[in-house]
Each structure stands twice: as structure tokens, then as C-alpha cells.
Design an enzyme around this catalytic site. Structure first.
Site, short mmCIF file in Angstrom:
data_model
loop_
_atom_site.label_atom_id
_atom_site.label_comp_id
_atom_site.label_asym_id
_atom_site.label_seq_id
_atom_site.Cartn_x
_atom_site.Cartn_y
_atom_site.Cartn_z
N ASP A 1 -2.42 43.84 41.65
CA ASP A 1 -1.13 44.51 41.74
C ASP A 1 -1.27 45.81 42.54
O ASP A 1 -2.25 46.54 42.40
CB ASP A 1 -0.65 44.83 40.31
CG ASP A 1 0.70 45.50 40.30
OD1 ASP A 1 1.67 44.86 40.72
OD2 ASP A 1 0.78 46.68 39.86
N GLU B 1 -1.74 42.17 46.37
CA GLU B 1 -0.32 42.43 46.66
C GLU B 1 -0.22 43.50 47.72
O GLU B 1 -0.39 44.70 47.45
CB GLU B 1 0.43 42.90 45.39
CG GLU B 1 1.93 43.00 45.65
CD GLU B 1 2.66 44.01 44.79
OE1 GLU B 1 3.89 44.04 44.85
OE2 GLU B 1 2.00 44.78 44.05
#
Ligand SMILES: *[C@@H]1O[C@H](CO)[C@@H](O)[C@H](O)[C@H]1NC(C)=O
Ligand SMILES: *[C@@H]1O[C@H](CO)[C@@H](O)[C@H](O)[C@H]1NC(C)=O
Length: 500
Positions: free
Chosen positions: A209, A246
Site C-alpha cells: 500500500d 501500489e
């Protein structure tokens, strides 16, 4: 010679993190957003394993801040308060049991790892496992982290920073979330221990993330300290975790995804953006004849592709206009194209229904997540959409597994929104996103025979519940896809699921 060896070594290392290590013959993962571990384990055994799914991305596993002030929003899980494995999805014992049960039926688990930051500063300060935080002291006693473990001096990323200042994007706070200093040996060790613990429990990899908000050099150190995958869960010895980072990069920003592809795979946001545009009627399908790097997509092996993800399906992150379950005909078209096309590693989204973009999963008055129910027609209830259980979607997962690495050949289009193509001699797919019916004799590349379309129905004994396609000895077949049909796709393939 020495230089050559170094180059080869670097190449091997980069490729090492780009293999999902799916069980043989599997190709596709699904994000079971906000599902509970016990429910996922059951779903592996009753549906995902038997249907040939390759893996599952699970929501963050680390203890997060409880935010009743916002009615327990989905994004509270992106605010870790410790690395203890206790969330609304379940505790460590439940997580471990899920990984074991899913691996046993050939379905891998990938963890959404939140390692860029901890929580923001809020009125509430207790986690899903009872851990606390003292924001003023930057103190997270359950890790423990303290003031020296965060970037200093404190700053918050502004919108213009993305276009000028890579250092601010990486060293300042994302939405005010306390930004960990991954340059610190101590911080790296906490993160590596957290991830290695998950590897020991049998996970196959990680979504990183907010990777764009961390320095590639720091991430490389962290990745290289991870253990090999656990052979007791069926992984080959020496297997490195699959890592997809990401990084939202639609062009023009100070940080390029090309800084991350030398490390591991990257989430391909352009993929769903362009396909959503076309299936929404704002571009012609004919132009996708050269879909891939010619469109500026990542190299196939670097790309984790998806139409929508948990962020952009609710207008967060990149690509405000992506297709979702809310426009089912167009959405199933785009998903079918993704699964039929050879580029990249596909990821499906499996949602809970929402209108409020902040809302968390279906829950009771105590904040406990309510499990999906399974209806007699195999769809989900209790507020869960379960796109992965839509026949048009899971049938295309089987299609992709079947066609494997075969080449895309015999592209056909009508200069507009009717297209078709073959995958070797194993599969054929046609799309009609026009206002006119498609009624053409097309080359399917399949052996002569009778096949059931896996979109309009399925094979039942010796008949088809949907369309039946007769392929002649020249490989050609009459293909009909009416503009007003329920679906805009037709797909046939070899193998017992489709061939009569
Ligand atoms: C696409 O094909 C349909 C018939 O299959 C036809 O009616 C339509 O006009 C075609 N579009 C173009 C732009 O040729
Ligand atoms: C398709 O076209 C053929 C030949 O023009 C016609 O005989 C047939 O009825 C059409 N089928 C459909 C379903 O429109």
C-alpha cells in the site's frame, strides 16, 4: 564478464518478486475486500478452489484504529496501530487457519501490507485488538514506535507536491497519516518481522500500500530481507514472495512507476481506466488490437491489472470513472476482455454494496462485520456483491486458465465496437458494444465441434443452457451477439466445461 554476471543477478532478483506462485493452471486473483478470515476459508473450499481461482488479496491484517467517529469507515483499516494480527476480519489463529485451508485447495493469499504510515491524529485512539496510541508523543506502544521512527520535520503532502517534489511525496504525511521513516534500521526491522511472520503463516505475497510514498531504495532493503515462501504450504524451495506495489502514475508526476518496476510488480491503473472509457462508449473497441505496451501499459510481467479496485470504485485514488458492479453489462464486458487478453496478471474486485463512499462493510450495531450469505442461485446476500460469483466472470477465469500462454491471434473488428479474437486453438471471444447486432461468420481457431457459450449459459449434460456454437472444419462459426442482449460477450473454449 563480471558486469554481465551482475546484470543477470539484478534481473533474477527483480523477476523473483514478479511470480505470483499460483498453483499449476491458475491465473487470476480476486480481492475479497473486507471479508472475514473464516468466511474466506469457506469460500476457498466451496467456490474459489473448485472454480480455479489462483489467489485472494485480503484486506489489511494488522491491528487498526477503531473509528466510531466516522461509523467504522472502510479506510480505518489503512490506519495501523500495531502489527498484531487482529482486525474486524479476525484474529491470528483465524488468519493462519484461513491461509492453511486456502493453500490446501490451491488458492494463494496475498496481504495488503500497510507499511508507509501508522494512524492519523484523531479523538479516538484504541485499536481493533485494544492497543492504544499517544499521538502527541508519536507513541505506538504495541510495536513499539516512538518519535524517532517517523519522518521529521512534520509536513503534509499537498496536491501540487505530486508534480514537483518527489521528496515531499515520500517524506511528508499522506492525508496526515504519521509517516514512518523506512530509512531507519529499527523501522525496517519491525516491518520485515511483520511481513516474515505472515510468510511463515503461508502467504504468497503482498500488495504494498502507498508504495509511491516510500523510497525505492528502502523498499529494496525490506524486500530482500524477506524469507522465502514457506515450503510447508506447497511453495517450491527458494520461492520469493510476489510483490505488487501500489504506484498511481497516469503520467506527468514527479514520481514514475519506472522507479518501482526494477524492484517488483506494480498496480496498473491505466488498464482499468482505458477499458472503462471504451466499454462506457467513449472509445472504440477496434483500437484495442494492439492493447499492451503500445498503449503505455507496463510490461506484461510487471503489471497487476484490474478494472476497479477498492479505492477507485468509490472515487478515491486514480481514475474517477472506472466501471464497477453498478454498471453490470459494461463491467462484465471489460472484465471479460481483461481475462481473455494475454497482457499482465489480472485481479478481480469483489465488493460490498455501497452508496456512501466512506461506508465500511455490512456490520451489526457493535461494529462486527456481517458475513455474506450464499443464496440458492449461488449469488451473495447480506449486502455483499460477490462479483467473483457472477457466472460471466468466473467462467472467464476458467477460460483464462484454459488458454494459458497461447498467443492472441485472428483479431477481427468491424471498424467500430464489434471485435473478436482467438487464443491459440483453445479459446475464442467476441464482443459487441455497438448499437447494432453482430451476426457474422468468424474464425474461431477451435477444432471442429459443438461448444457452449460460457457467457449466456453453461454446458449441462449434452446440451447448452445458453447459446450453442457450431464450429466447422475450417474453424469458422456463425456468431450472433444482439445489441440488446443481456451480455455483450460470447466466449467458447476447449475442455469439458464448454465443449459438447
Ligand atoms: C459494425 O457492424 C454492424 C453489423 O455487424 C454494422 O451495422 C455497423 O454499421 C458496423 N459499424 C461500422 C462502423 O462499420
Ligand atoms: C444472421 O444473418 C443471417 C444471414 O443474413 C440470417 O439468415 C439470420 O437470420 C441472422 N440471424 C440473426 C439471429 O439475426
Amino acid at each position: 564478464m563480471f558486469r554481465l554476471i551482475l546484470c543477470l543477478a539484478a534481473l533474477t532478483v527483480a523477476l523473483a518478486y514478479k511470480n505470483p506462485h499460483y498453483a499449476a493452471g491458475r491465473t487470476t486473483m480476486v480481492h475479497l475486500f473486507e471479508w472475514k478470515w473464516d468466511d474466506i476459508a469457506a469460500e476457498c473450499e466451496r467456490f474459489l478452489g473448485p472454480r480455479g481461482f489462483g489467489g485472494i488479496q485480503v484486506s489489511p491484517v494488522s491491528e487498526n484504529l477503531v473509528l466510531w467517529d466516522f461509523q467504522r469507515p472502510w479506510w480505518e483499516r489503512y490506519q495501523p496501530i500495531s502489527y498484531r494480527l487482529i482486525t474486524r476480519s479476525g484474529n491470528e489463529q483465524q488468519f493462519a487457519s484461513m491461509v492453511r485451508r486456502c493453500n490446501n485447495v490451491g488458492v494463494r493469499i496475498y496481504v495488503d501490507a500497510v507499511i508507509n504510515h501508522m494512524t492519523g491524529t484523531w479523538r479516538e485512539n484504541t485499536g481493533t485488538g485494544g492497543s492504544t496510541a499517544n499521538y502527541g508523543q508519536w507513541h505506538y506502544p504495541s510495536v513499539p514506535y516512538g518519535r524517532d521512527d517517523f519522518n521529521y520535520p512534520e509536513c503534509v503532502i499537498s496536491g501540487s507536491d505530486y508534480f514537483c517534489c518527489a521528496d515531499r511525496v515520500r517524506n511528508c504525511q499522506l492525508n496526515g497519516l504519521k509517516d514512518l521513516y523506512q530509512g531507519s534500521e529499527y523501522v525496517r526491522t519491525q516491518i520485515v518481522n511483520f511481513m516474515n511472520h505472515l510468510i511463515s503463516l503461508g502467504v504468497a505475497g503482498f500488495r504494498i500500500d502507498a508504495a509511491k510514498h516510500m523510497w525505492p531504495g528502502d523498499l529494496r532493503v525490506i524486500y530482500d530481507r524477506l524469507h522465502n515462501l514457506n515450503t510447508a504450504h506447497g511453495f517450491p524451495s527458494g520461492a520469493r514472495p510476489y510483490i505488487y506495489q501500489e504506484v498511481i502514475d497516469l503520467g506527468g508526476e514527479a514520481i514514475s512507476r519506472n522507479e518501482y518496476t526494477p524492484l517488483a510488480a506494480v498496480t496498473e491503473f491505466k488498464y482499468g481506466m482505458e477499458l472503462s472509457r471504451a466499454f462506457n462508449g467513449n472509445n472504440l473497441l477496434r483500437w484495442f488490437y494492439n492493447w499492451g505496451t503500445a498503449w503505455g501499459l507496463l510490461a506484461s510481467g510487471d503489471a497487476l491489472n484490474f478494472i476497479d479496485n477498492h479505492d477507485n470504485q468509490r472515487g478515491h485514488g486514480a481514475g474517477g470513472d472506472v466501471l464497477t458492479y453498478k454498471q453490470p453489462k459494461q463491467y462484465k464486458g471489460a472484465i471479460a476482455f481483461m481475462l481473455a487478453h494475454p497482457h499482465g496478471w489480472p485481479q478481480l474486485m469483489s465488493s460490498f454494496a455501497f452508496t456512501n463512499t466512506e461506508a465500511g462493510p455490512p456490520m451489526d450495531s457493535n461494529g462486527n462485520t456481517i458475513s455474506p450469505s450464499i443464496n440458492s442461485d449461488s449469488s451473495c446476500g447480506n449486502g455483499w456483491v460477490c462479483e467473483h460469483r457472477w457466472r460471466q466472470i468466473f467462467s472467464m477465469v476458467a477460460f483464462r486458465n484454459r488458454v494459458g500462454n497461447t498467443a492472441l491471434t485472428n483479431w477481427w473488428d468491424n471498424n467500430s465496437n464489434q471485435i473478436s479474437f482467438c487464443r491459440g486453438n483453445q479459446g475464442f471471444v467476441a464482443f459487441n458494444n455497438d448499437y447494432w447486432d453482430l451476426n457474422q461468420t468468424l474464425q474461431t481457431c477451435l477444432p471442429a465441434g459443438s461448444y457452449c457459450d460460457v457467457i449466456s449459459g453453461w454446458k449441462s449434460g449434452n446440451s447448452c443452457t445458453g447459446k450453442r456454437i457450431t464450429v466447422g472444419s475450417d474453424g469458422r462459426a456463425n456468431i450472433v451477439l444482439g445489441a440488446n442482449e443481456y451480455d455483450m460477450v460470447l466466449a467458447i473454449h476447449t475442455g469439458t466445461e464448454s465443449r459438447l
